[in-house]
Design a protein around this motif. Sequence first.
Motif, short mmCIF file in Angstrom:
data_model
loop_
_atom_site.label_atom_id
_atom_site.label_comp_id
_atom_site.label_asym_id
_atom_site.label_seq_id
_atom_site.Cartn_x
_atom_site.Cartn_y
_atom_site.Cartn_z
N LYS A 1 0.81 -0.99 -0.05
CA LYS A 1 0.08 -0.03 0.03
C LYS A 1 0.81 1.23 0.04
CE LYS A 1 -3.00 -1.86 3.26
NZ LYS A 1 -3.72 -1.54 4.48
N VAL A 2 0.83 2.12 -1.14
CA VAL A 2 1.64 3.22 -1.07
C VAL A 2 0.94 4.46 -1.15
CG1 VAL A 2 3.11 4.30 -2.76
CG2 VAL A 2 3.27 1.82 -2.61
N GLY A 3 1.18 5.45 -0.41
CA GLY A 3 0.58 6.71 -0.34
C GLY A 3 1.28 7.73 -1.14
N LEU A 4 0.70 8.19 -2.25
CA LEU A 4 1.44 9.13 -3.18
C LEU A 4 0.80 10.67 -2.88
CD1 LEU A 4 3.13 9.80 -5.72
CD2 LEU A 4 1.00 9.33 -7.07
N VAL B 1 5.31 8.20 -1.07
CA VAL B 1 6.06 8.76 -2.12
C VAL B 1 5.71 10.15 -2.13
CG1 VAL B 1 6.59 8.71 -4.52
CG2 VAL B 1 6.34 6.46 -3.37
N VAL B 2 6.52 10.97 -2.09
CA VAL B 2 6.16 12.58 -2.18
C VAL B 2 6.87 13.11 -3.69
CG1 VAL B 2 6.55 14.75 -1.39
CG2 VAL B 2 6.25 12.95 0.21
N VAL B 3 5.84 13.96 -4.33
CA VAL B 3 6.27 14.49 -5.45
C VAL B 3 6.36 16.02 -5.25
CG1 VAL B 3 5.68 15.19 -7.90
CG2 VAL B 3 4.85 13.00 -6.81
N ASP B 4 7.81 16.35 -5.36
CA ASP B 4 8.20 17.78 -4.91
C ASP B 4 8.57 18.55 -6.05
OD1 ASP B 4 8.46 19.33 -2.80
OD2 ASP B 4 10.39 18.97 -2.43
#
Length: 200
Positions: A3-6, A128-131
């Motif tokens: 389970k991935v939190g994006l 996972v953070v998109v920055d």
Amino acid sequence: MLKVGLTGGIGAGKSEVSRLLASYGAVLIDADEIAREVVEPGTPGLAAVVEAFGPDVLTPQGTLDRPRLGAIVFSDAERLARLNAIVHPLVGARSAELEAAAGPDAVVVHDVPLLAENGLAPLYDLVVVVDASPGTRLDRLVRLRGMTESEARARMAAQAEPEQRRAVADLIIDNDGPLEALEPQVREVWAELRKRARHT
């Protein structure tokens, strides 16, 4: 199942990352999409929103007038909290249904804009953070989404500070550059997610 939190700030390019991950084989659960689904005409969610904010938040066709509702809640923390209290539990329940339907070997990516703000990181095996820098995000919102600068700044201000998001990140994707620079990073993240899924 992994389970991935994006997540990522508005304008950071999270939607593009989720699209790429889905194209590689991730099961994508998009909280924004579900948030729209749970307030469609005839739903208890829409009835609750109208009860809280009045019939002015409806279009003449009876659908939710998002820009009007956005103008009401994004400049008023109390009203935003009231809206979230209606929508978030409905989104959570629908997300759980979709996750349960994914296979045991699946990499399930939950696209969650307010993951850091709502303290949701513990719900996932990995975040996972998109920055992207504030300047890049502001430019994208004005240039690509047609927002005024003040609208874009208000949306950005309603979200977590980049440091708050980075603090919950297991993996960070830097999306300050062009699309060509994004794809190899996402492919690398996908390889890591597949590897971790095999060990869960």
